[in-house]
Design an enzyme around this catalytic site. Structure first.
Site, short mmCIF file in Angstrom:
data_model
loop_
_atom_site.label_atom_id
_atom_site.label_comp_id
_atom_site.label_asym_id
_atom_site.label_seq_id
_atom_site.Cartn_x
_atom_site.Cartn_y
_atom_site.Cartn_z
N GLU A 167 -16.25 -5.53 7.81
CA GLU A 167 -15.12 -6.32 7.29
C GLU A 167 -15.42 -7.80 7.75
O GLU A 167 -16.08 -8.10 8.62
CB GLU A 167 -13.74 -5.77 8.13
CG GLU A 167 -12.60 -6.60 7.71
CD GLU A 167 -11.41 -5.89 8.23
OE1 GLU A 167 -11.02 -4.79 7.83
OE2 GLU A 167 -10.67 -6.46 8.96
N TYR A 173 0.98 -1.26 0.07
CA TYR A 173 0.04 0.01 -0.03
C TYR A 173 0.96 1.38 -0.15
O TYR A 173 1.78 1.38 0.48
CB TYR A 173 -0.85 -0.11 1.31
CG TYR A 173 -2.07 -0.74 1.17
CD1 TYR A 173 -2.39 -1.49 0.14
CD2 TYR A 173 -2.81 -0.90 2.27
CE1 TYR A 173 -3.56 -2.15 0.27
CE2 TYR A 173 -3.97 -1.79 2.54
CZ TYR A 173 -4.48 -2.25 1.26
OH TYR A 173 -5.71 -3.10 1.25
C1 3HB Z 1 -4.08 -5.96 9.65
O1 3HB Z 1 -3.38 -4.70 9.75
O2 3HB Z 1 -3.32 -6.95 10.17
C2 3HB Z 1 -5.33 -5.91 9.00
C3 3HB Z 1 -6.24 -4.93 8.63
C4 3HB Z 1 -7.46 -5.28 8.29
C5 3HB Z 1 -7.67 -6.32 7.91
C6 3HB Z 1 -6.86 -7.39 7.82
C7 3HB Z 1 -5.54 -7.17 8.36
O3 3HB Z 1 -8.33 -4.41 8.21
#
Ligand code: 3HB
Length: 337
Positions: A331, A208
């Protein structure tokens, strides 16, 4: 346990109503118990020798539940530098907590290094799944950096110091919680080497761009563990992101559909084949699902969509917590069997 073909089992999990765990280890041994409950606590080793971690993940005691990790062989447990652990010769669970603080990077790095040292010292080098529960995940820390980004900085520093490269990222969840700093737990294998899975529709999180924080989130979209049958696919927390961008800010229905599409793409036959794994999965193969929803009033519509997408036999839990980006509303994670 560490010679010959050992890829024949993985710790089983189950999501059980809190406080109604009659015989948690029936047919096995308890590698760890994670309580999704109404207050956070430091991890401990229970009277029967298993790690216990309490996460503050619900305001209503009636919604609390426990995730039990049950394994085949007797476990040995202990503590090291605040981290608790148990292992059975093939699998290791470690749990830790970073207390509420003004900034998190240094303390996260320290706690992660303690856990990574346990993994190294006990010989369980292959971490395939991590969970992180971060209170006030979207709020700025005392220096103005968003708490999630502060956490990501500390995690990345710990990975760099231990030579944890892009070729061995675990699947992960990084999600909000209602209190208690940062609680985390890891699952690692000794001989079972997981395969990291990415999603061709999403940029790898560890790539990212800088605009999302000083150091990228270090995790894979999923991890496949070879076991008897087609293996297990541990799917990371998955949201409405394609490329590196949030899709459908403000639209819970579309965000839920994009999250499900992302999971279907990650676990589907085409993608697994590209990663060298012969058998694909469908959403109907997903179990032990956790659905994180930012706004409580969205839970009914999210539940309606998820009920249709997943098997009627799947265990699905809904949690009302914040998501790692302030424009994400939902999520979803789970395990495809
Ligand atoms: C993470 O930073 O480990 C993470 C964050 C998310 C989804 C999956 C992993 O929003």
């Amino acid at each position: 346990a560490d010679s010959g073909p050992s890829l024949e089992y993985a710790p089983r999990t189950t999501l059980s109503d809190f406080g109604t765990v009659a015989d948690p280890a029936a047919g096995g041994y308890l590698l760890g118990q994670i309580n999704y409950t109404t207050a956070a606590a430091d991890p401990t080793v229970s009277g029967t020798g298993s790690p216990v971690l309490d996460l503050h993940m619900t305001a209503d005691p009636g919604d609390a539940f426990s995730e039990l990790w049950i394994t085949r062989d007797p476990v040995h447990s202990g503590t090291h530098d605040g981290v608790v652990f148990a292992h059975d010769g093939e699998y290791l669970l470690c749990a830790g907590r970073v207390p509420q603080a003004r900034t998190y990077a240094a303390a996260t790095e320290h706690a992660y290094l303690a856990a990574l040292n346990v993994m190294r010292d006990l010989g369980y080098r292959h971490c395939y799944r991590m969970w992180n529960f971060v209170n006030q995940i979207n709020a700025p820390n005392a220096e103005g950096l968003e708490t999630y980004r502060d956490f990501c900085l500390g995690r990345a520093n710990a990975f760099e110091k231990t030579g944890f490269g892009e070729d061995v990222m675990p699947a992960a969840t990084g999600i909000g919680s209602l209190g208690g700093g940062i609680g985390f737990y890891f699952l690692s294998g000794r001989s079972a080497r997981p395969t990291m899975i990415e999603n061709p529709e999403q940029m790898s999180a560890y790539h990212y761009p800088r605009r999302y924080g000083p150091k990228a989130p270090k995790f894979a979209r999923a991890a496949h563990l070879a076991t008897a049958g087609s293996g297990h696919v541990y799917v990371s927390g998955t949201a409405s992101i394609t490329g590196h961008k949030t899709r459908y800010a403000g639209d819970i229905v579309r965000q839920t559909h994009v999250s499900l599409q992302n999971i279907a793409r990650v676990i589907g036959a085409t993608n697994l084949w590209e990663h060298g794994i012969p058998d694909g999965h469908f959403l109907s193969n997903l179990d032990h699902v956790k659905v994180y929803v930012r706004h409580a009033e969205h839970i009914p519509v999210v539940r309606q969509i998820c009920t249709r997408a997943f098997s009627t036999a799947a265990e699905i839990r809904y949690l009302n917590v914040d998501i790692c980006r302030s424009d994400l509303l939902v999520e979803i994670e789970g395990i495809a069997y």
